[in-house]
Design a protein around this motif. Structure first.
Motif, PDB file in Angstrom:
ATOM      1  N   ILE A 251       7.182   2.530  16.530  1.00 56.27           N
ATOM      2  CA  ILE A 251       5.880   2.576  15.885  1.00 56.27           C
ATOM      3  C   ILE A 251       5.979   3.109  14.461  1.00 56.27           C
ATOM      4  CG2 ILE A 251       5.324   4.889  16.756  1.00 56.27           C
ATOM      5  CD1 ILE A 251       2.894   1.955  16.120  1.00 56.27           C
ATOM      6  N   TYR A 252       7.073   3.814  14.152  1.00 55.15           N
ATOM      7  CA  TYR A 252       7.172   4.396  12.825  1.00 55.15           C
ATOM      8  C   TYR A 252       8.313   3.772  12.021  1.00 55.15           C
ATOM      9  CZ  TYR A 252       6.310   7.661   9.087  1.00 55.15           C
ATOM     10  OH  TYR A 252       5.989   8.186   7.857  1.00 55.15           O
TER      11      TYR A 252
ATOM     12  N   VAL B 174       0.820  -1.212   0.000  1.00 55.11           N
ATOM     13  CA  VAL B 174       0.000   0.000   0.000  1.00 55.11           C
ATOM     14  C   VAL B 174       0.853   1.261   0.000  1.00 55.11           C
ATOM     15  CG1 VAL B 174      -1.752   1.325   1.266  1.00 55.11           C
ATOM     16  CG2 VAL B 174      -1.897  -1.167   1.182  1.00 55.11           C
ATOM     17  N   MET B 175       1.859   1.293   0.875  1.00 52.58           N
ATOM     18  CA  MET B 175       2.571   2.533   1.157  1.00 52.58           C
ATOM     19  C   MET B 175       3.997   2.565   0.632  1.00 52.58           C
ATOM     20  SD  MET B 175       1.180   3.053   5.057  1.00 52.58           S
ATOM     21  CE  MET B 175       1.822   4.726   5.181  1.00 52.58           C
ATOM     22  N   GLY B 176       4.429   1.502  -0.023  1.00 52.97           N
ATOM     23  CA  GLY B 176       5.766   1.470  -0.594  1.00 52.97           C
ATOM     24  C   GLY B 176       5.820   2.147  -1.955  1.00 52.97           C
ATOM     25  N   GLY B 177       6.808   1.770  -2.743  1.00 54.83           N
ATOM     26  CA  GLY B 177       7.050   2.479  -3.996  1.00 54.83           C
ATOM     27  C   GLY B 177       6.514   1.818  -5.251  1.00 54.83           C
TER      28      GLY B 177
ATOM     29  N   TYR C  11       7.402  11.573  -0.994  1.00 53.80           N
ATOM     30  CA  TYR C  11       7.635  12.110   0.337  1.00 53.80           C
ATOM     31  C   TYR C  11       7.718  11.019   1.390  1.00 53.80           C
ATOM     32  CZ  TYR C  11       6.516  16.556  -1.886  1.00 53.80           C
ATOM     33  OH  TYR C  11       6.511  17.649  -2.708  1.00 53.80           O
ATOM     34  N   SER C  12       8.596  11.240   2.367  1.00 54.06           N
ATOM     35  CA  SER C  12       8.809  10.264   3.424  1.00 54.06           C
ATOM     36  C   SER C  12       9.075  10.975   4.749  1.00 54.06           C
ATOM     37  CB  SER C  12       9.987   9.344   3.059  1.00 54.06           C
ATOM     38  OG  SER C  12      10.104   8.266   3.973  1.00 54.06           O
TER      39      SER C  12
ATOM     40  N   GLY D 192       7.638   1.941   8.506  1.00 54.67           N
ATOM     41  CA  GLY D 192       9.049   2.097   8.163  1.00 54.67           C
ATOM     42  C   GLY D 192       9.488   1.154   7.059  1.00 54.67           C
ATOM     43  N   LYS D 193       8.964  -0.085   7.094  1.00 53.88           N
ATOM     44  CA  LYS D 193       9.302  -1.034   6.023  1.00 53.88           C
ATOM     45  C   LYS D 193       8.800  -0.522   4.674  1.00 53.88           C
ATOM     46  CE  LYS D 193      11.348  -4.217   8.447  1.00 53.88           C
ATOM     47  NZ  LYS D 193      12.810  -4.476   8.271  1.00 53.88           N
ATOM     48  N   ALA D 194       7.611   0.089   4.695  1.00 51.69           N
ATOM     49  CA  ALA D 194       7.069   0.666   3.458  1.00 51.69           C
ATOM     50  C   ALA D 194       7.918   1.832   2.992  1.00 51.69           C
ATOM     51  CB  ALA D 194       5.625   1.099   3.674  1.00 51.69           C
ATOM     52  N   LYS D 195       8.366   2.661   3.932  1.00 56.90           N
ATOM     53  CA  LYS D 195       9.202   3.809   3.571  1.00 56.90           C
ATOM     54  C   LYS D 195      10.564   3.348   3.053  1.00 56.90           C
ATOM     55  CE  LYS D 195       6.192   6.963   4.650  1.00 56.90           C
ATOM     56  NZ  LYS D 195       5.503   7.720   3.588  1.00 56.90           N
ATOM     57  N   ASP D 196      11.098   2.270   3.613  1.00 55.04           N
ATOM     58  CA  ASP D 196      12.349   1.699   3.087  1.00 55.04           C
ATOM     59  C   ASP D 196      12.173   1.307   1.619  1.00 55.04           C
ATOM     60  OD1 ASP D 196      13.575   1.993   5.535  1.00 55.04           O
ATOM     61  OD2 ASP D 196      13.318  -0.110   6.141  1.00 55.04           O
TER      62      ASP D 196
END
Length: 397
Positions: A234-235, A195-198, A223-224, A241-245
């Protein structure tokens, strides 16, 4: 109708068209006050109706006189029922952009779908030819992947065991202990990344390149957020955080992919701000209220529009190379993460409680920022007056 805020937890179920309009105008005036930016002239903003996406569209249009195409998923107002804030924001943006002779069109639909991607591509071909900047600023709890047809749902959970810490009910100012259960299995992590990854960002860029609507030298930015260690469980070390990675790794893939036409892909790490998404994350509202207090005292507080105007003017469009850190990330969270700022916030965190938060934190500032997301608590707006809840977005017929 007369529209009042109706709240439940971190959700506001109503929004005010005149308040949203004034909020957009305030952001436009800020960008204008900072002077012209020699930036992109044809811009696609995916997730254009609120927060950083809206600020990006405003900065592009009123900082660089850019033609902008926005993509969002919002609900219009109907008689007796207000629309979403993003709908009214988009209507206001189009109104002010059109008054200044700027191209502004909005596509309302599921940005994860192939149909909306194609609709955007066709609009670019017809009206703009090509774009030279693509902003990716989507925030959604779920995504239907057009490749496999599955709907994935993100979860907001720690990974390495139960996480317990302070949080605050920003409506009452009550500080309490919260415990968040960890993920049940690897699938919850994978779904959040879906959902939130790239993955969707990459699909947009590849579809646009295949269609020939990305200009030579085009940039794309997603944006991250990283934040301080206190929020890591929690983030940054949690499912988000895995999604942001994954998002940040995707930027490197896209940079390689776009090199054939001198394109560039970046992730911008932004400051902690009050958004609909961040309000839902336990611990974060308390951290932000303390952070706001410290940064305001230091004279370096920024909201979405200040952050994005600085991103454009001091990072993306300086006339030279885009400055990045050792991981290739643009950092406009640099003021938040200053050692002296974090040291002060950490000391306040240790002593924060229901009895002193109004003094050591900026809970009122947090509340104001939250309410303004929905067009409330905006100076100069008569909330006792009748307003038209059916305000339309002109480009959506």
């Amino acid at each position: 109708m007369i529209i009042e805020p109706k709240m439940r937890g971190f959700i506001c179920f109503t929004s005010h068209p005149k308040g949203c309009e004034q909020n957009v105008l305030n952001q436009i005036n800020y960008v204008k006050s900072k002077g012209a930016i020699d930036g992109a002239k044809k811009v696609l903003v995916i997730g254009s109706s609120t927060g950083f996406g809206l600020a990006s569209r405003i900065t592009s249009a009123f900082g660089s006189n850019a033609a902008t195409l926005g993509v969002c998923f919002e609900k219009p107002g109907t008689e007796g029922k207000p629309g979403t804030a993003g709908w009214y924001n988009s209507a206001a943006f189009e109104k002010f952009a059109t008054e200044e002779g700027l191209y502004a069109k909005t596509i309302n639909g599921d940005a994860f779908s192939n149909e909306v991607k194609q609709e955007a591509i066709e609009a670019i071909k017809k009206d703009l030819g090509q774009v030279d900047l693509v902003i990716y600023s989507l925030a959604s709890p779920r995504r239907t992947n057009p490749v496999d047809g599955k709907t994935y749902r993100s979860v907001l959970k720690p990974i390495n065991g139960v996480y317990s810490n302070k949080t605050v009910d920003f409506h009452t100012g009550k500080v309490s202990e919260v415990s968040i259960q960890p993920v049940k299995d690897e699938e919850e992590i994978e779904n959040t990344v879906k959902v939130m990854g790239g993955e969707d960002w990459k699909m947009w860029i590849e579809a646009m390149r295949d269609a020939g609507v990305l200009a030579d030298g085009a940039k794309t930015v997603a944006y991250s957020y990283i934040g301080p260690e206190i929020t890591f469980p929690i983030y940054r070390n949690g499912t988000i955080g895995k999604a942001k990675d994954h998002l940040e790794a995707t930027a490197h893939e896209l940079t390689d992919y776009m090199s054939s036409f001198n394109g560039e892909a970046y992730v911008s790490v932004n400051k902690a701000l009050v958004t609909q998404a961040s309000a839902a994350i336990p611990v974060i509202p308390l951290y932000i209220s303390l952070l706001f207090k410290v940064m305001k005292e230091e004279g370096i507080h920024e909201g979405c529009i200040e952050q994005i105007q600085r991103l454009y003017s001091e990072r993306l469009y300086t006339g030279g190379e885009v400055p990045v850190d050792d991981k290739g990330l643009i950092r406009v969270d640099d003021w938040e993460m200053r050692e002296d700022i974090q040291e002060k916030v950490s000391k306040l965190w240790d002593i924060a409680g229901s009895d002193n938060l109004s003094e050591i934190g900026d809970l009122e500032g947090y509340k104001h920022e939250f309410m303004s997301l929905f067009g409330f608590d905006i100076e100069g707006v008569d909330y006792a007056a009748d307003v038209d809840e059916t305000t339309s977005v002109k480009s959506i017929q």
